[in-house]
Design a protein around this motif. Structure first.
Motif, PDB file in Angstrom:
ATOM      1  N   GLY A  38      -1.013   6.792   2.236  1.00 30.63           N
ATOM      2  CA  GLY A  38      -1.529   7.402   3.847  1.00 30.63           C
ATOM      3  C   GLY A  38      -0.685   8.866   3.590  1.00 30.63           C
ATOM      4  O   GLY A  38       0.018   9.688   3.178  1.00 30.63           O
ATOM      5  N   TRP A  54     -10.048  -3.221   0.875  1.00 31.26           N
ATOM      6  CA  TRP A  54     -10.155  -2.521   1.645  1.00 31.26           C
ATOM      7  C   TRP A  54     -10.081  -2.965   3.270  1.00 31.26           C
ATOM      8  O   TRP A  54     -11.523  -2.638   3.372  1.00 31.26           O
ATOM      9  CB  TRP A  54     -10.291  -0.725   1.232  1.00 31.26           C
ATOM     10  N   GLU A  70       1.267  -1.505   0.058  1.00 27.66           N
ATOM     11  CA  GLU A  70      -0.098  -0.034   0.203  1.00 27.66           C
ATOM     12  C   GLU A  70       0.803   1.398  -0.029  1.00 27.66           C
ATOM     13  O   GLU A  70       2.684   1.349   0.532  1.00 27.66           O
ATOM     14  CB  GLU A  70      -0.919  -0.074   1.080  1.00 27.66           C
ATOM     15  N   LEU A  77      -5.683   5.918  -1.700  1.00 26.34           N
ATOM     16  CA  LEU A  77      -4.597   4.959  -0.945  1.00 26.34           C
ATOM     17  C   LEU A  77      -4.628   4.458  -2.461  1.00 26.34           C
ATOM     18  O   LEU A  77      -4.998   3.649  -3.299  1.00 26.34           O
ATOM     19  CB  LEU A  77      -5.459   3.985  -0.252  1.00 26.34           C
ATOM     20  N   THR A  85      -0.718   1.066   5.403  1.00 22.06           N
ATOM     21  CA  THR A  85      -0.440   2.726   5.717  1.00 22.06           C
ATOM     22  C   THR A  85      -1.817   3.588   7.065  1.00 22.06           C
ATOM     23  O   THR A  85      -2.749   3.930   6.969  1.00 22.06           O
ATOM     24  CB  THR A  85      -1.061   2.550   3.703  1.00 22.06           C
TER      25      THR A  85
END
Length: 124
Positions: free
Chosen positions: A9, A36, A6, A20, A118
């Motif tokens: 963030g 997610w 990932e 993201l 993240t």
């Protein structure tokens, strides 16, 4: 299995937006439904959004419906989460996850691949 990483963030003010991204390695990405999840301090990991392997259908938690959008690009082996109108309660570590099969899950225990997460922090 696919390996997931990932990115995207960060810190944002309430009402702001973040996007993201999750990059997948492996030749089986197209066979994976992707999702997610997020986990806030002291809380269990919770489902946020899911997209089918073809990208034909999406599903969201009520808490993010209308504010978040999940998408995927099978040619680039990526899945994204566009987050708008962010709230302080959206603060959490966000994880990309995936699984293969014929059923549509929203529970963490059913995911077979996970990214490292993240951090998303929304200030009030």
């Amino acid at each position: 299995q696919v390996q997931l990483v990932e990115s995207g963030g960060g810190l944002v003010e309430a009402g702001g937006s973040l996007r993201l991204s999750c990059a997948a390695s492996g030749r089986t990405f197209n066979n994976y439904h992707m999702a997610w999840f997020r986990q806030a301090p002291g809380k269990e990991r919770e489902f946020v959004a899911r997209i089918r392997l073809s990208g034909s259908a999406t599903y969201y938690a009520d808490s993010v419906k209308g504010r978040f959008t999940i998408s995927r690009d099978n040619a680039k082996n990526t899945v994204s989460l566009q987050m708008n109108s962010l709230k302080p309660e959206d603060t959490a570590v966000y994880y990309c996850a995936g699984y293969s099969g014929d059923y549509y899950y929203t529970t963490a225990a059913r995911m077979t691949s996970w990214g490292q997460g993240t951090q998303v922090t929304v200030s009030s």
